[in-house]
Write a protein that holds these residues in place. Structure first.
Motif, PDB file in Angstrom:
ATOM      1  N   ALA A  25      -3.044  -9.438   1.397  1.00 15.78           N
ATOM      2  CA  ALA A  25      -3.315  -8.563   0.259  1.00 15.78           C
ATOM      3  C   ALA A  25      -4.280  -7.462   0.678  1.00 15.78           C
ATOM      4  CB  ALA A  25      -3.900  -9.363  -0.896  1.00 15.78           C
ATOM      5  N   ALA A  26      -3.995  -6.254   0.255  1.00 13.16           N
ATOM      6  CA  ALA A  26      -4.841  -5.113   0.607  1.00 13.16           C
ATOM      7  C   ALA A  26      -6.224  -5.237  -0.029  1.00 13.16           C
ATOM      8  CB  ALA A  26      -4.168  -3.808   0.189  1.00 13.16           C
ATOM      9  N   ASN A  27      -6.308  -5.842  -1.205  1.00 12.93           N
ATOM     10  CA  ASN A  27      -7.618  -5.934  -1.857  1.00 12.93           C
ATOM     11  C   ASN A  27      -8.527  -6.975  -1.211  1.00 12.93           C
ATOM     12  OD1 ASN A  27      -6.424  -8.263  -2.836  1.00 12.93           O
ATOM     13  ND2 ASN A  27      -6.891  -7.854  -4.970  1.00 12.93           N
ATOM     14  N   ALA A  28      -7.985  -7.783  -0.287  1.00 20.02           N
ATOM     15  CA  ALA A  28      -8.811  -8.763   0.425  1.00 20.02           C
ATOM     16  C   ALA A  28      -9.533  -8.130   1.612  1.00 20.02           C
ATOM     17  CB  ALA A  28      -7.951  -9.926   0.900  1.00 20.02           C
ATOM     18  N   LEU A  29      -9.136  -6.921   1.979  1.00 19.27           N
ATOM     19  CA  LEU A  29      -9.703  -6.255   3.146  1.00 19.27           C
ATOM     20  C   LEU A  29     -10.453  -4.993   2.734  1.00 19.27           C
ATOM     21  CD1 LEU A  29      -6.561  -6.494   5.423  1.00 19.27           C
ATOM     22  CD2 LEU A  29      -8.628  -7.885   5.568  1.00 19.27           C
ATOM     23  N   MET A  40      -2.038   5.018 -11.715  1.00 21.98           N
ATOM     24  CA  MET A  40      -3.018   4.206 -11.042  1.00 21.98           C
ATOM     25  C   MET A  40      -3.095   2.819 -11.668  1.00 21.98           C
ATOM     26  SD  MET A  40      -4.759   4.687  -8.390  1.00 21.98           S
ATOM     27  CE  MET A  40      -6.044   5.665  -7.724  1.00 21.98           C
ATOM     28  N   GLY A  41      -2.771   2.681 -12.948  1.00 20.64           N
ATOM     29  CA  GLY A  41      -2.857   1.405 -13.630  1.00 20.64           C
ATOM     30  C   GLY A  41      -1.890   0.388 -13.073  1.00 20.64           C
ATOM     31  N   LEU A  42      -0.650   0.814 -12.782  1.00 22.18           N
ATOM     32  CA  LEU A  42       0.348  -0.090 -12.221  1.00 22.18           C
ATOM     33  C   LEU A  42      -0.058  -0.536 -10.827  1.00 22.18           C
ATOM     34  CD1 LEU A  42       3.043  -1.546 -12.362  1.00 22.18           C
ATOM     35  CD2 LEU A  42       4.132   0.540 -11.524  1.00 22.18           C
ATOM     36  N   ALA A  43      -0.540   0.373 -10.009  1.00 23.29           N
ATOM     37  CA  ALA A  43      -0.956   0.037  -8.649  1.00 23.29           C
ATOM     38  C   ALA A  43      -2.090  -0.983  -8.656  1.00 23.29           C
ATOM     39  CB  ALA A  43      -1.375   1.302  -7.896  1.00 23.29           C
ATOM     40  N   ASN A  44      -3.056  -0.806  -9.522  1.00 28.12           N
ATOM     41  CA  ASN A  44      -4.177  -1.751  -9.604  1.00 28.12           C
ATOM     42  C   ASN A  44      -3.711  -3.127 -10.076  1.00 28.12           C
ATOM     43  OD1 ASN A  44      -6.115   0.015  -8.649  1.00 28.12           O
ATOM     44  ND2 ASN A  44      -6.590   0.796 -10.683  1.00 28.12           N
ATOM     45  N   SER A  45      -2.778  -3.138 -11.017  1.00 29.61           N
ATOM     46  CA  SER A  45      -2.233  -4.408 -11.500  1.00 29.61           C
ATOM     47  C   SER A  45      -1.472  -5.126 -10.393  1.00 29.61           C
ATOM     48  CB  SER A  45      -1.306  -4.171 -12.693  1.00 29.61           C
ATOM     49  OG  SER A  45      -2.024  -3.629 -13.773  1.00 29.61           O
ATOM     50  N   LEU A  46      -0.664  -4.378  -9.632  1.00 34.43           N
ATOM     51  CA  LEU A  46       0.078  -4.976  -8.524  1.00 34.43           C
ATOM     52  C   LEU A  46      -0.856  -5.502  -7.448  1.00 34.43           C
ATOM     53  CD1 LEU A  46       3.035  -2.458  -8.178  1.00 34.43           C
ATOM     54  CD2 LEU A  46       3.152  -4.821  -8.997  1.00 34.43           C
ATOM     55  N   LYS A  47      -1.932  -4.783  -7.185  1.00 31.24           N
ATOM     56  CA  LYS A  47      -2.925  -5.237  -6.206  1.00 31.24           C
ATOM     57  C   LYS A  47      -3.529  -6.579  -6.616  1.00 31.24           C
ATOM     58  CE  LYS A  47      -6.028  -2.520  -3.747  1.00 31.24           C
ATOM     59  NZ  LYS A  47      -6.912  -1.380  -3.532  1.00 31.24           N
ATOM     60  N   LYS A  48      -3.874  -6.700  -7.893  1.00 31.86           N
ATOM     61  CA  LYS A  48      -4.471  -7.942  -8.393  1.00 31.86           C
ATOM     62  C   LYS A  48      -3.486  -9.096  -8.312  1.00 31.86           C
ATOM     63  CE  LYS A  48      -7.721  -5.751 -11.541  1.00 31.86           C
ATOM     64  NZ  LYS A  48      -8.063  -5.495 -12.940  1.00 31.86           N
ATOM     65  N   VAL A  49      -2.238  -8.847  -8.707  1.00 26.46           N
ATOM     66  CA  VAL A  49      -1.219  -9.898  -8.676  1.00 26.46           C
ATOM     67  C   VAL A  49      -0.948 -10.345  -7.245  1.00 26.46           C
ATOM     68  CG1 VAL A  49       1.233 -10.368  -9.111  1.00 26.46           C
ATOM     69  CG2 VAL A  49      -0.157  -9.237 -10.851  1.00 26.46           C
ATOM     70  N   ALA A  50      -0.808  -9.388  -6.336  1.00 23.35           N
ATOM     71  CA  ALA A  50      -0.562  -9.730  -4.931  1.00 23.35           C
ATOM     72  C   ALA A  50      -1.737 -10.518  -4.358  1.00 23.35           C
ATOM     73  CB  ALA A  50      -0.331  -8.466  -4.111  1.00 23.35           C
ATOM     74  N   ILE A 102       2.472  -2.551  11.840  1.00 22.09           N
ATOM     75  CA  ILE A 102       1.932  -2.744  10.491  1.00 22.09           C
ATOM     76  C   ILE A 102       2.802  -1.976   9.508  1.00 22.09           C
ATOM     77  CG2 ILE A 102      -0.052  -2.414   8.966  1.00 22.09           C
ATOM     78  CD1 ILE A 102      -1.747  -2.352  11.584  1.00 22.09           C
ATOM     79  N   THR A 103       3.229  -2.651   8.458  1.00 23.10           N
ATOM     80  CA  THR A 103       3.966  -2.010   7.379  1.00 23.10           C
ATOM     81  C   THR A 103       3.129  -2.145   6.118  1.00 23.10           C
ATOM     82  OG1 THR A 103       6.052  -2.654   8.397  1.00 23.10           O
ATOM     83  CG2 THR A 103       6.130  -1.958   6.092  1.00 23.10           C
ATOM     84  N   THR A 104       2.861  -1.035   5.473  1.00 20.16           N
ATOM     85  CA  THR A 104       2.065  -1.037   4.246  1.00 20.16           C
ATOM     86  C   THR A 104       2.983  -0.905   3.044  1.00 20.16           C
ATOM     87  OG1 THR A 104       0.261   0.043   5.439  1.00 20.16           O
ATOM     88  CG2 THR A 104       0.154   0.072   3.035  1.00 20.16           C
ATOM     89  N   GLN A 105       2.880  -1.846   2.119  1.00 20.90           N
ATOM     90  CA  GLN A 105       3.612  -1.747   0.857  1.00 20.90           C
ATOM     91  C   GLN A 105       2.709  -1.033  -0.129  1.00 20.90           C
ATOM     92  OE1 GLN A 105       6.764  -2.641   0.812  1.00 20.90           O
ATOM     93  NE2 GLN A 105       6.558  -3.426   2.888  1.00 20.90           N
ATOM     94  N   GLU A 106       3.182   0.077  -0.657  1.00 19.28           N
ATOM     95  CA  GLU A 106       2.349   0.918  -1.517  1.00 19.28           C
ATOM     96  C   GLU A 106       2.988   1.142  -2.875  1.00 19.28           C
ATOM     97  OE1 GLU A 106       1.977   4.568   0.636  1.00 19.28           O
ATOM     98  OE2 GLU A 106       0.354   3.814   1.866  1.00 19.28           O
ATOM     99  N   GLN A 107       2.145   1.469  -3.816  1.00 20.60           N
ATOM    100  CA  GLN A 107       2.563   1.941  -5.129  1.00 20.60           C
ATOM    101  C   GLN A 107       1.633   3.076  -5.498  1.00 20.60           C
ATOM    102  OE1 GLN A 107       4.984   1.448  -7.426  1.00 20.60           O
ATOM    103  NE2 GLN A 107       3.973   2.956  -8.686  1.00 20.60           N
ATOM    104  N   ASP A 108       2.175   4.247  -5.709  1.00 23.39           N
ATOM    105  CA  ASP A 108       1.382   5.409  -6.110  1.00 23.39           C
ATOM    106  C   ASP A 108       0.260   5.695  -5.095  1.00 23.39           C
ATOM    107  OD1 ASP A 108       0.877   7.552  -7.809  1.00 23.39           O
ATOM    108  OD2 ASP A 108      -0.528   6.413  -9.038  1.00 23.39           O
ATOM    109  N   ASN A 109       0.621   5.646  -3.794  1.00 32.93           N
ATOM    110  CA  ASN A 109      -0.309   5.898  -2.685  1.00 32.93           C
ATOM    111  C   ASN A 109      -1.485   4.922  -2.630  1.00 32.93           C
ATOM    112  OD1 ASN A 109       1.170   8.061  -1.660  1.00 32.93           O
ATOM    113  ND2 ASN A 109       0.197   9.482  -3.080  1.00 32.93           N
ATOM    114  N   THR A 110      -1.312   3.748  -3.210  1.00 31.44           N
ATOM    115  CA  THR A 110      -2.323   2.698  -3.151  1.00 31.44           C
ATOM    116  C   THR A 110      -1.727   1.507  -2.419  1.00 31.44           C
ATOM    117  OG1 THR A 110      -3.267   3.406  -5.256  1.00 31.44           O
ATOM    118  CG2 THR A 110      -3.797   1.180  -4.531  1.00 31.44           C
ATOM    119  N   ALA A 111      -2.393   1.045  -1.371  1.00 32.48           N
ATOM    120  CA  ALA A 111      -1.905  -0.095  -0.598  1.00 32.48           C
ATOM    121  C   ALA A 111      -1.961  -1.361  -1.443  1.00 32.48           C
ATOM    122  CB  ALA A 111      -2.734  -0.263   0.663  1.00 32.48           C
TER     123      ALA A 111
END
Length: 118
Positions: free
Chosen positions: A74-78, A1-11, A100-109
């Motif tokens: 970005a998924a975190n904007a919605l 979950m840590g990598l997915a959250n980091s990627l969300k923030k960066v995106a 719609i194509t969702t880019q995911e990491q560890d089941n996190t958009a």
């Protein structure tokens, strides 16, 4: 979950820095009016940043046409994931969401790629 959250923030940071203003209009189907034969609809808008580009030739298929646009958000904007019955407003032009194509990491958009047609 840590990598997915980091990627969300960066995106989210990258898209908010380099993206343009867009509005996603969430459309909700209401009740059917038997007298008029119409379905009532309501909508709500979310103003966010997104990166708009032309569709690549390799993306063109039975559904996606040349001349369509691809919007990356970005998924975190919605708060809610966009659906194909929703609309996108860019510079007062209304676009229909085709795919719609969702880019995911560890089941996190992380990001959503919205293929649009005006």
């Amino acid at each position: 979950m840590g990598l997915a959250n980091s990627l969300k923030k960066v995106a989210g940071k990258a898209i908010s820095k380099f993206g343009g203003d867009v509005t996603i209009r969430y459309v909700t189907e209401g009740s059917y009016n038997t007298t008029t034969g119409e379905i009532t609809r309501s909508s709500s808008d979310a103003d966010i940043k997104g990166i708009l580009e032309n569709v690549n030739q390799r993306d063109v298929n039975e559904l996606i046409r040349a001349g369509d646009k691809k919007l990356t958000v970005a998924a975190n904007a919605l708060t809610t994931a966009p659906q194909t019955n929703d609309l996108v407003l860019i510079s007062s032009v209304v676009h229909q969401i085709i795919q719609i194509t969702t880019q995911e990491q560890d089941n996190t958009a992380i990001t959503y790629e919205l293929f649009l047609r005006a």
